[in-house]
Design a protein around this motif. Structure first.
Motif, PDB file in Angstrom:
ATOM      1  N   UNK A  78       0.882  -1.161   0.000  1.00  0.00           N
ATOM      2  CA  UNK A  78       0.000   0.000   0.000  1.00  0.00           C
ATOM      3  C   UNK A  78       0.918   1.209   0.000  1.00  0.00           C
ATOM      4  N   UNK A  79       1.043   1.813  -1.166  1.00  0.00           N
ATOM      5  CA  UNK A  79       1.942   2.956  -1.335  1.00  0.00           C
ATOM      6  C   UNK A  79       1.251   4.229  -0.883  1.00  0.00           C
ATOM      7  N   UNK A  80       2.021   5.135  -0.308  1.00  0.00           N
ATOM      8  CA  UNK A  80       1.480   6.437   0.058  1.00  0.00           C
ATOM      9  C   UNK A  80       2.052   7.467  -0.923  1.00  0.00           C
ATOM     10  N   UNK A  81       3.159   8.112  -0.592  1.00  0.00           N
ATOM     11  CA  UNK A  81       3.771   9.063  -1.524  1.00  0.00           C
ATOM     12  C   UNK A  81       5.271   9.144  -1.292  1.00  0.00           C
ATOM     13  N   UNK A  82       5.971   9.748  -2.225  1.00  0.00           N
ATOM     14  CA  UNK A  82       7.406  10.015  -2.104  1.00  0.00           C
ATOM     15  C   UNK A  82       8.251   8.804  -1.719  1.00  0.00           C
ATOM     16  N   UNK A  83       7.888   7.618  -2.200  1.00  0.00           N
ATOM     17  CA  UNK A  83       8.675   6.420  -1.890  1.00  0.00           C
ATOM     18  C   UNK A  83       8.292   5.738  -0.593  1.00  0.00           C
ATOM     19  N   UNK A  84       7.178   6.145   0.011  1.00  0.00           N
ATOM     20  CA  UNK A  84       6.734   5.546   1.269  1.00  0.00           C
ATOM     21  C   UNK A  84       5.660   4.495   1.035  1.00  0.00           C
ATOM     22  N   UNK A  85       5.689   3.489   1.892  1.00  0.00           N
ATOM     23  CA  UNK A  85       4.714   2.395   1.858  1.00  0.00           C
ATOM     24  C   UNK A  85       4.186   2.191   3.272  1.00  0.00           C
ATOM     25  N   UNK A  86       2.854   2.082   3.389  1.00  0.00           N
ATOM     26  CA  UNK A  86       2.270   1.908   4.719  1.00  0.00           C
ATOM     27  C   UNK A  86       2.133   0.435   5.079  1.00  0.00           C
ATOM     28  N   UNK A  87       2.074  -0.419   4.063  1.00  0.00           N
ATOM     29  CA  UNK A  87       1.907  -1.849   4.316  1.00  0.00           C
ATOM     30  C   UNK A  87       2.636  -2.624   3.227  1.00  0.00           C
ATOM     31  N   UNK A  88       3.342  -3.678   3.645  1.00  0.00           N
ATOM     32  CA  UNK A  88       4.034  -4.564   2.705  1.00  0.00           C
ATOM     33  C   UNK A  88       3.437  -5.950   2.900  1.00  0.00           C
ATOM     34  N   UNK A  89       2.911  -6.520   1.814  1.00  0.00           N
ATOM     35  CA  UNK A  89       2.153  -7.773   1.925  1.00  0.00           C
ATOM     36  C   UNK A  89       3.003  -9.026   1.724  1.00  0.00           C
ATOM     37  N   UNK A  90       4.300  -8.865   1.450  1.00  0.00           N
ATOM     38  CA  UNK A  90       5.175 -10.027   1.337  1.00  0.00           C
ATOM     39  C   UNK A  90       5.808 -10.313   2.698  1.00  0.00           C
ATOM     40  N   UNK A  91       6.523 -11.425   2.782  1.00  0.00           N
ATOM     41  CA  UNK A  91       7.094 -11.870   4.062  1.00  0.00           C
ATOM     42  C   UNK A  91       8.379 -11.117   4.403  1.00  0.00           C
ATOM     43  N   UNK A  92       8.459 -10.628   5.658  1.00  0.00           N
ATOM     44  CA  UNK A  92       9.687 -10.047   6.176  1.00  0.00           C
ATOM     45  C   UNK A  92      10.673 -11.184   6.392  1.00  0.00           C
TER      46      UNK A  92
END
Length: 157
Positions: A78-92
């Motif tokens: 879930x991308x926000x802006x300027x290279x930021x992401x609020x959620x990453x759905x793949x495995x850490x």
């Protein structure tokens, strides 16, 4: 030359040779192959526009959480802006903190990964490839992948 004089000359030379061989062995141990990602996290802010007789600012090394995820496409976040992401759905896969010098190293199995850093506004990564993979890094068997993570959301280019 007397045996005593010869002994005085040869003993230090022998000790020096033995010490250099010991040091070489120790150095060799430290240089064993490493498999994973090593890099530096650099924060850049302000004006980075090129200009005549204007030196390019290098940025500052910073302490940050560096997060290594399975290879992640833009539509898996879930991308926000300027290279930021609020959620990453793949495995850490792994997390490591860079030092005061901005440097980090993380051991990983061979494969392809995405690299993010944690900022107040969320997860940050400002690179992608032609297949929409976010900050992709490939780790090969017995190889070190070296990267520089530039945090540039407060910089102008």
């Amino acid at each position: 030359m007397s045996e005593n004089r010869l002994s005085i000359i040869l003993k230090p030379a022998f000790l020096l040779l033995a010490l250099s061989l010991f040091t070489a062995c120790k150095t060799g141990e430290r240089n064993k192959s490493f498999q994973g990602i090593c890099g530096t996290v650099i924060f850049k802010s302000g004006n980075h526009m090129p200009g005549p007789s204007r030196p390019q600012p290098k940025g500052q090394p910073v302490v940050r959480d560096v997060l290594i995820y399975e290879l992640t496409k833009i539509d898996q976040t879930e991308a926000t802006d300027d290279g930021f992401y609020s959620k990453i759905k793949t495995k850490l896969v792994k997390q490591v903190k860079s030092g005061k010098d901005g440097q980090f190293c993380v051991s990983l199995p061979p494969g392809s990964y995405s690299v993010f850093v944690r900022e107040e506004k969320g997860f940050y990564a400002n690179l992608s490839d032609g297949q929409n993979n976010i900050y992709p890094v490939t780790v090969e068997k017995d190889r070190r992948s070296t990267i520089t993570v530039d945090i540039t959301y407060q910089a102008v280019f």
